[in-house]
Design an enzyme around this catalytic site. Structure first.
Site, PDB file in Angstrom:
ATOM      1  N   CYS A   1       0.835  -1.208   0.000  1.00  0.00           N
ATOM      2  CA  CYS A   1       0.000   0.000   0.000  1.00  0.00           C
ATOM      3  C   CYS A   1       0.872   1.261   0.000  1.00  0.00           C
ATOM      4  CB  CYS A   1      -0.913  -0.042   1.226  1.00  0.00           C
ATOM      5  SG  CYS A   1      -1.786   1.479   1.584  1.00  0.00           S
TER       6      CYS A   1
ATOM      7  N   CYS B   1       0.145   3.728   2.780  1.00  0.00           N
ATOM      8  CA  CYS B   1       0.614   3.146   4.049  1.00  0.00           C
ATOM      9  C   CYS B   1       2.102   3.410   4.238  1.00  0.00           C
ATOM     10  CB  CYS B   1       0.347   1.644   4.087  1.00  0.00           C
ATOM     11  SG  CYS B   1      -1.392   1.167   4.015  1.00  0.00           S
TER      12      CYS B   1
END
Length: 103
Positions: free
Chosen positions: A29, A32
């Site tokens: 991600c 992230c």
């Protein structure tokens, strides 16, 4: 205090005492990874707030339990009780303000 990488096995013990910021993330991600740098900077400045990272790919039971449908997802716990949550990327300053608002 160092950032702790938690799992389903130790999650309850990790969130049980004081303020704990939990980051539900995945290695693949992009947002992230961007958030991770903000959390590291925050951790260097705010040693009193424990930060726990939970990889949703490795801890699918926890992701399901807390209804994680989108990442990054931040959850703030106090003495084991969920008190607030936020979705998506946040700057270090926004995270720090969010923690202060919930103390």
């Amino acid at each position: 205090m160092e950032i702790i990488h938690g799992s389903e096995d130790n999650f309850d013990n990790l969130i049980n005492d004081g303020f704990v910021l939990v980051d539900f993330y995945a290695d693949w991600c992009g947002p992230c990874r961007m958030l991770a740098t903000q959390l590291e900077a925050l951790n260097n400045e705010r040693c009193e707030t424990k930060i726990v990272k939970i990889n949703v790919d490795d801890s699918q039971g926890l992701a399901k339990k807390y209804g994680i449908m989108s990442i990054p997802a931040l959850m703030l716990f106090k003495d084991g009780k969920l008190i607030d949550n936020k979705l998506g990327y946040m700057s270090k300053e926004l995270i720090a303000n969010w923690i202060e608002e919930n103390k």
